[in-house]
Write an enzyme that holds these catalytic residues in place. Sequence first.
Site, PDB file in Angstrom:
ATOM      1  N   CYS A   1       0.867  -1.369  -0.056  1.00  0.00           N
ATOM      2  CA  CYS A   1      -0.037  -0.127   0.011  1.00  0.00           C
ATOM      3  C   CYS A   1       0.748   1.160   0.044  1.00  0.00           C
ATOM      4  CB  CYS A   1      -0.942  -0.053   1.177  1.00  0.00           C
ATOM      5  SG  CYS A   1      -1.893  -1.375   1.484  1.00  0.00           S
TER       6      CYS A   1
ATOM      7  N   HIS B   1      -3.434   6.979   3.219  1.00  0.00           N
ATOM      8  CA  HIS B   1      -3.956   5.679   2.561  1.00  0.00           C
ATOM      9  C   HIS B   1      -5.425   5.092   3.049  1.00  0.00           C
ATOM     10  CE1 HIS B   1      -4.282   1.362   1.365  1.00  0.00           C
ATOM     11  NE2 HIS B   1      -3.895   1.105   2.262  1.00  0.00           N
TER      12      HIS B   1
ATOM     13  N   ASN C   1     -10.340  -0.304  -0.091  1.00  0.00           N
ATOM     14  CA  ASN C   1      -8.924  -0.149  -0.041  1.00  0.00           C
ATOM     15  C   ASN C   1      -8.356  -0.925  -1.348  1.00  0.00           C
ATOM     16  OD1 ASN C   1      -6.315  -0.519   0.597  1.00  0.00           O
ATOM     17  ND2 ASN C   1      -6.698  -1.697   2.236  1.00  0.00           N
TER      18      ASN C   1
HETATM   19  O1  UT7 Z   1      -4.128  -1.531   3.728  1.00  0.00           O
HETATM   20  C1  UT7 Z   1      -2.984  -1.533   4.690  1.00  0.00           C
HETATM   21  C2  UT7 Z   1      -3.119  -2.692   5.661  1.00  0.00           C
HETATM   22  N1  UT7 Z   1      -4.145  -2.870   6.126  1.00  0.00           N
HETATM   23  C3  UT7 Z   1      -4.895  -2.308   7.296  1.00  0.00           C
HETATM   24  O2  UT7 Z   1      -4.514  -1.462   7.653  1.00  0.00           O
HETATM   25  C4  UT7 Z   1      -6.317  -3.070   7.643  1.00  0.00           C
HETATM   26  C5  UT7 Z   1      -6.044  -2.707   9.117  1.00  0.00           C
HETATM   27  N2  UT7 Z   1      -7.263  -3.420   9.786  1.00  0.00           N
HETATM   28  C6  UT7 Z   1      -8.592  -3.264   9.903  1.00  0.00           C
HETATM   29  O3  UT7 Z   1      -9.078  -2.367   9.284  1.00  0.00           O
HETATM   30  C7  UT7 Z   1      -9.593  -4.013  10.918  1.00  0.00           C
HETATM   31  O4  UT7 Z   1      -8.722  -4.619  11.886  1.00  0.00           O
HETATM   32  C8  UT7 Z   1     -10.481  -4.869  10.408  1.00  0.00           C
HETATM   33  C9  UT7 Z   1     -11.613  -4.097   9.479  1.00  0.00           C
HETATM   34  C10 UT7 Z   1      -9.878  -5.844   9.198  1.00  0.00           C
HETATM   35  C11 UT7 Z   1     -11.301  -5.577  11.508  1.00  0.00           C
HETATM   36  O5  UT7 Z   1     -11.848  -4.718  12.395  1.00  0.00           O
HETATM   37  P1  UT7 Z   1     -11.665  -4.931  13.993  1.00  0.00           P
HETATM   38  O6  UT7 Z   1     -12.319  -4.307  14.524  1.00  0.00           O
HETATM   39  O7  UT7 Z   1      -9.818  -5.179  13.958  1.00  0.00           O
HETATM   40  O8  UT7 Z   1     -11.929  -6.306  14.073  1.00  0.00           O
HETATM   41  P2  UT7 Z   1     -11.507  -7.603  14.742  1.00  0.00           P
HETATM   42  O9  UT7 Z   1     -10.728  -8.303  13.642  1.00  0.00           O
HETATM   43  O10 UT7 Z   1     -10.919  -7.269  16.120  1.00  0.00           O
HETATM   44  O11 UT7 Z   1     -12.801  -8.672  15.054  1.00  0.00           O
HETATM   45  C12 UT7 Z   1     -13.831  -8.184  15.906  1.00  0.00           C
HETATM   46  C13 UT7 Z   1     -15.002  -9.182  15.642  1.00  0.00           C
HETATM   47  C14 UT7 Z   1     -14.551 -10.658  15.778  1.00  0.00           C
HETATM   48  O12 UT7 Z   1     -15.687 -11.309  16.508  1.00  0.00           O
HETATM   49  P3  UT7 Z   1     -15.537 -11.687  17.807  1.00  0.00           P
HETATM   50  O13 UT7 Z   1     -14.437 -12.513  17.934  1.00  0.00           O
HETATM   51  O14 UT7 Z   1     -15.104 -10.563  18.663  1.00  0.00           O
HETATM   52  O15 UT7 Z   1     -16.737 -12.526  18.302  1.00  0.00           O
HETATM   53  C15 UT7 Z   1     -14.608 -10.739  14.357  1.00  0.00           C
HETATM   54  O16 UT7 Z   1     -14.901 -12.184  14.148  1.00  0.00           O
HETATM   55  O17 UT7 Z   1     -15.742  -9.005  14.541  1.00  0.00           O
HETATM   56  C16 UT7 Z   1     -15.805  -9.913  13.641  1.00  0.00           C
HETATM   57  N3  UT7 Z   1     -15.666  -9.670  12.105  1.00  0.00           N
HETATM   58  C17 UT7 Z   1     -16.807  -9.517  11.703  1.00  0.00           C
HETATM   59  N4  UT7 Z   1     -17.953  -9.185  11.954  1.00  0.00           N
HETATM   60  C18 UT7 Z   1     -19.032  -9.022  10.930  1.00  0.00           C
HETATM   61  C19 UT7 Z   1     -14.620  -9.777  11.520  1.00  0.00           C
HETATM   62  N5  UT7 Z   1     -14.916  -9.438  10.318  1.00  0.00           N
HETATM   63  C20 UT7 Z   1     -16.436  -9.156  10.131  1.00  0.00           C
HETATM   64  C21 UT7 Z   1     -17.285  -8.994   9.311  1.00  0.00           C
HETATM   65  N6  UT7 Z   1     -18.535  -8.930   9.682  1.00  0.00           N
HETATM   66  N7  UT7 Z   1     -17.108  -8.666   8.069  1.00  0.00           N
END
Ligand code: UT7
Length: 325
Positions: free
Chosen positions: A113, A252, A282
């Site tokens: 990125c 970004h 993204n």
């Molecule tokens: O492009 C450059 C590099 N990339 C980035 O910078 C991306 C950075 N990361 C992110 O943008 C975020 O971490 C995500 C959007 C990918 C995920 O958001 P988060 O707030 O970090 O969520 P998490 O991974 O901590 O997951 C929280 C909860 C989990 O459920 P439990 O374990 O708390 O029950 C996940 O299973 O949200 C759940 N979850 C979802 N729920 C509904 C993860 N993805 C989804 C989804 N829909 N799509």
Amino acid sequence: MKGVKILSTGYYLPEKILTNADLEKMVDTSDEWITTRTGIKERHIAADGEAVSDMAEKAASQAVERAGISKNDIGLIITATFTPDYPLPSASCLIGEKMGIKNVQMFDISAACTGFIYALSVAQSMIKAGISKTALVIAAEKLTAYTDWADRGSCILFSDGAGAVVLSESDEDSFLGFDFGADGSFRKLLYVPAGGSLNPPTAETVKNRQHFIKMEGNKTFKVAVSRMNSTAKKALDKAGVSAEDIELLIPHQANIRIIEALARALKFSMEKVFVNIDKVGNCSAATIPVALAQADQAGRLKRGDLMELVAFGGGFTWGAAVIRY
Ligand code: UT7
């Protein structure tokens, strides 16, 4: 010493749009979760058979046209991408061929990125070194070719697109300060495990879904916020300007919460931050030049304005640039 100026911008986004409602039918997610956790409502997706070089050629041709120069004036093509049409040859050679450009340097840069800012720094250095007078700097990605549509933790983020700028030698210098960093110890937080020379494609790698992007989103998020903040500050220091001097911050577009955290840490009001993540998603290296071209073409960026670009991505890599437009 000679200076280097951005002459023009161009971008291309594929026609097909994938909405959060579409994703609700594909994985266990909701429009509400995606909107509040990422800021994304919809994203552009390349058509079958539409490759990185096709999108890049459209963005680059628009930039060349807007620069009011001939394609024969281009002396260098650098493309930032980790999703080129083929492992060999480079996307840049294919883009040059599609544009009818020959006999100049053409090569790709892989910095995920952050690739566009890396490519800008290389191209402007090459112009300052007298290697070329004019450069086409492109970033283009077809992330959906590497997206695991069964992984709700990542597929909701990714999109396709291309952006480009034309750089030219000039009496003035647009590039006031750069800062870069990288740390390969984070490599497994965001990577594609197979398809390279370590794990060439086999029936097994395909069966194990190892050709898709694997991302530990939450860990990546935390490092992204801290590195984007520090690299953005260092680039301001190197340019000898402060956040108040910057008219437009173009970060970004990985997650609206990362962008808001960055703006808070740098003390930028969100009015000075360009955001298109709601409609573009993204698209890795392409996000910044697409945003830059949209800001330029919408009149949000005027000649003489100071802007700052800041990015973070796989590697991990990060970087920032302070530019007088
Ligand atoms: O492009 C450059 C590099 N990339 C980035 O910078 C991306 C950075 N990361 C992110 O943008 C975020 O971490 C995500 C959007 C990918 C995920 O958001 P988060 O707030 O970090 O969520 P998490 O991974 O901590 O997951 C929280 C909860 C989990 O459920 P439990 O374990 O708390 O029950 C996940 O299973 O949200 C759940 N979850 C979802 N729920 C509904 C993860 N993805 C989804 C989804 N829909 N799509």
